[in-house]
Enzyme design. Structure first.
Site, PDB file in Angstrom:
ATOM      1  CB  CYS A   1      57.278 -46.386  -5.969  1.00  0.00           C
ATOM      2  SG  CYS A   1      55.870 -46.236  -4.889  1.00  0.00           S
TER       3      CYS A   1
ATOM      4  CD  GLN B   1      54.256 -41.772 -14.326  1.00  0.00           C
ATOM      5  OE1 GLN B   1      53.597 -40.864 -14.852  1.00  0.00           O
ATOM      6  NE2 GLN B   1      54.091 -42.105 -13.072  1.00  0.00           N
TER       7      GLN B   1
ATOM      8  CG  ASP C   1      56.356 -49.226 -16.194  1.00  0.00           C
ATOM      9  OD1 ASP C   1      55.214 -48.829 -16.478  1.00  0.00           O
ATOM     10  OD2 ASP C   1      56.870 -49.097 -15.074  1.00  0.00           O
TER      11      ASP C   1
ATOM     12  CE  LYS D   1      50.932 -44.430 -12.576  1.00  0.00           C
ATOM     13  NZ  LYS D   1      50.998 -43.872 -11.232  1.00  0.00           N
TER      14      LYS D   1
ATOM     15  CG  HIS E   1      57.230 -47.408 -10.072  1.00  0.00           C
ATOM     16  ND1 HIS E   1      56.607 -48.497  -9.515  1.00  0.00           N
ATOM     17  CD2 HIS E   1      56.621 -46.317  -9.551  1.00  0.00           C
ATOM     18  CE1 HIS E   1      55.658 -48.079  -8.685  1.00  0.00           C
ATOM     19  NE2 HIS E   1      55.647 -46.761  -8.682  1.00  0.00           N
TER      20      HIS E   1
HETATM   21  N1  C6P Z   1      53.812 -44.359 -10.061  1.00  0.00           N
HETATM   22  C1  C6P Z   1      53.936 -42.291  -8.836  1.00  0.00           C
HETATM   23  O1  C6P Z   1      53.521 -41.472  -8.010  1.00  0.00           O
HETATM   24  P1  C6P Z   1      50.265 -48.564 -10.598  1.00  0.00           P
HETATM   25  O2  C6P Z   1      50.444 -48.208  -9.157  1.00  0.00           O
HETATM   26  O3  C6P Z   1      50.323 -50.051 -10.806  1.00  0.00           O
HETATM   27  O4  C6P Z   1      49.102 -47.921 -11.234  1.00  0.00           O
HETATM   28  O5  C6P Z   1      51.528 -47.961 -11.369  1.00  0.00           O
HETATM   29  C2  C6P Z   1      52.801 -48.401 -11.040  1.00  0.00           C
HETATM   30  C3  C6P Z   1      53.844 -47.646 -11.774  1.00  0.00           C
HETATM   31  C4  C6P Z   1      54.637 -48.335 -12.672  1.00  0.00           C
HETATM   32  N2  C6P Z   1      55.586 -47.700 -13.378  1.00  0.00           N
HETATM   33  C5  C6P Z   1      55.799 -46.396 -13.255  1.00  0.00           C
HETATM   34  C6  C6P Z   1      56.842 -45.750 -14.100  1.00  0.00           C
HETATM   35  C7  C6P Z   1      55.038 -45.644 -12.353  1.00  0.00           C
HETATM   36  O6  C6P Z   1      55.273 -44.339 -12.233  1.00  0.00           O
HETATM   37  C8  C6P Z   1      54.047 -46.294 -11.577  1.00  0.00           C
HETATM   38  C9  C6P Z   1      53.229 -45.529 -10.570  1.00  0.00           C
HETATM   39  C10 C6P Z   1      53.089 -43.497  -9.168  1.00  0.00           C
HETATM   40  O7  C6P Z   1      54.998 -42.129  -9.420  1.00  0.00           O
HETATM   41  C11 C6P Z   1      52.567 -44.163  -7.946  1.00  0.00           C
HETATM   42  S1  C6P Z   1      53.831 -44.904  -6.977  1.00  0.00           S
END
Ligand code: C6P
Length: 411
Positions: free
Chosen positions: A368, A205, A202, A228, A126
């Site tokens: 993203c 997910q 990370d 999430k 991401h």
């Molecule tokens: N992916 C998606 O729709 P944040 O925005 O900081 O809470 O999470 C960022 C992030 C980091 N790593 C991974 C693997 C992610 O999937 C995400 C967030 C969302 O896929 C929003 S773009």
């Protein structure tokens, strides 16, 4: 705590948004990789805070402030247990997973990555686990290298093993937000750390969907987002190994993160507060406790089992529907509850817009993860992603709505 059997209907009944109507229909919410819906236990905790003990933390010596401080720190202990960390000193609250990763890039990265070093990420990343490293490497004249994927969407471990030797940092997702690929981070961390490489995982997910144990995984850093995993927005977590966090300079500077300040000098607070400058997101952190408790009551093992069942069912139904291209591993043990797909001659945004009329919410675009799409020669994908409250009936609604896409677009 004794885990309850996962009763999907009951979970659904706990989530107020599922009793509302959209275009006269209940919501089939299949965009859980973007954010999860919230059970009433989390929403009520927010109201309770603002109505009953709204105050700042770590400062007041009066009853409501002491209560707020206690509950804020109770969440830290809950997070520690949830991800298997050794101590609450290793749990830092941030705004989201993105900020957790940026914190590491801007503090640990600034002081540890040097000219000529190699930073290793994967093609699956991401942007949040890519751009901070890209910018750091540019500034430091270090090299950003990508671990590739195989045709089935799994990580190319041979490529990783070739590149791991001598790398300064491995920063890798545990689950891809597009292909759903579950990455063998434990094996990778073992290999990388043997080579003297620091490891960041990370977990944006993974932590919401499967049992995570940072000690067992052997990573140095782990990032997640509350929103999430049934919790509020505006709360992230950075887990960092204590000795590494201790050696790192602070991120933001100001109130609460200091020990003493004199006109020409300042010293830093102990861990983890050294990394929590300014007034924290008190209400949302407190409410996050109720999200963690909720997931723990169900048990992460049953959350994962449920999502595997739903994903299996959805993959079958989408294959039967025909004319779709499904991406990511076919082997469910290597896949989270995420299905990215394309339909010939239908733009992913058009698919999502037609589905919206049927109150079926999915995401479309690059999610993203543009470099991943580019590596697959894809201009975007439509993506359905599941959580513990999704049902087979909702998958049926997705498939029926895709039938409407065909009708509307004349395919
Ligand atoms: N992916 C998606 O729709 P944040 O925005 O900081 O809470 O999470 C960022 C992030 C980091 N790593 C991974 C693997 C992610 O999937 C995400 C967030 C969302 O896929 C929003 S773009």
């Amino acid at each position: 705590m004794e885990a309850l059997a996962l009763d999907v209907e009951k979970v659904g009944a706990d989530v107020p948004i599922f009793s509302k109507l959209f275009n006269g229909k209940t919501l089939a919410y299949l965009d859980n990789a973007a954010t999860s819906q919230k059970p009433k236990q989390v929403i009520e905790a927010l109201t309770d805070f603002y109505e009953g003990y709204n105050s700042n933390i770590h400062r007041g010596v009066y009853e409501i402030s002491e209560r707020a401080t206690e509950e804020y720190e109770r969440t830290r202990e809950a997070v520690r247990g949830f991800i298997g960390a050794g101590s609450t000193e290793e749990i830092v609250f941030t705004r989201n997973a993105t900020e957790s990763i940026n914190l590491v890039a801007r503090t640990w990265g600034e002081s540890n990555v040097r000219e000529g070093d190699r930073v290793l990420i994967s093609v699956l990343e991401h942007h949040s686990n890519l751009v901070p490293w890209q910018v750091l490497c540019q500034a430091k004249h270090a090299k950003l290298e990508y671990i590739g994927i195989k045709g089935d969407g799994t990580l190319d471990m041979d490529d990783f093993k070739e590149k791991a030797g001598g790398a300064r940092l491995l920063a890798v997702t545990q689950a891809s937000n597009v292909l759903g690929t579950i990455v063998p981070v434990k094996e990778m961390a073992r290999i990388a750390r043997r080579e003297g490489c620091t490891v960041l995982v990370d977990g944006a997910q993974s932590a919401p969907h499967m049992k995570v144990d940072v000690n067992d995984m052997g990573c140095d850093f782990f990032a997640l987002s509350s929103h999430k995993m049934l919790g509020p927005t505006g709360v992230g977590v950075l887990y960092g190994r204590k000795d590494i966090l201790e050696a790192m300079p602070p991120f933001n500077l100001g109130g609460d993160m200091i020990s003493e300040v004199h006109s020409c000098s300042a010293s830093w607070n102990e861990l983890p507060w050294k990394f929590e400058a300014g007034t924290s997101n008190v209400a949302d952190v407190i409410a996050f406790y109720h999200a963690i408790s909720y997931l723990e009551r169900m048990s992460m093992e049953s959350v994962r089992e449920h999502e595997m069942r739903i994903t299996d069912y959805a993959m079958d139904r989408l294959r039967e529907f025909g004319g779709l291209h499904l991406y990511g591993p076919a082997d469910l043990s290597k896949r989270a509850g995420i299905i990215a797909f394309t339909m010939d001659d239908a733009h992913p945004h058009d698919i999502a817009a037609v589905l919206d009329r049927e109150a079926v919410a999915i995401r479309s675009g690059y999610h993203c993860a543009q470099p991943l799409h580019e590596s697959l020669s894809l201009g975007g994908t439509a993506r359905a992603s599941f959580y513990l409250y999704n049902t087979e009936a909702e998958v049926d609604r997705l498939v029926a709505a895709l039938g409407k896409v065909r009708e509307v677009l004349g395919r």
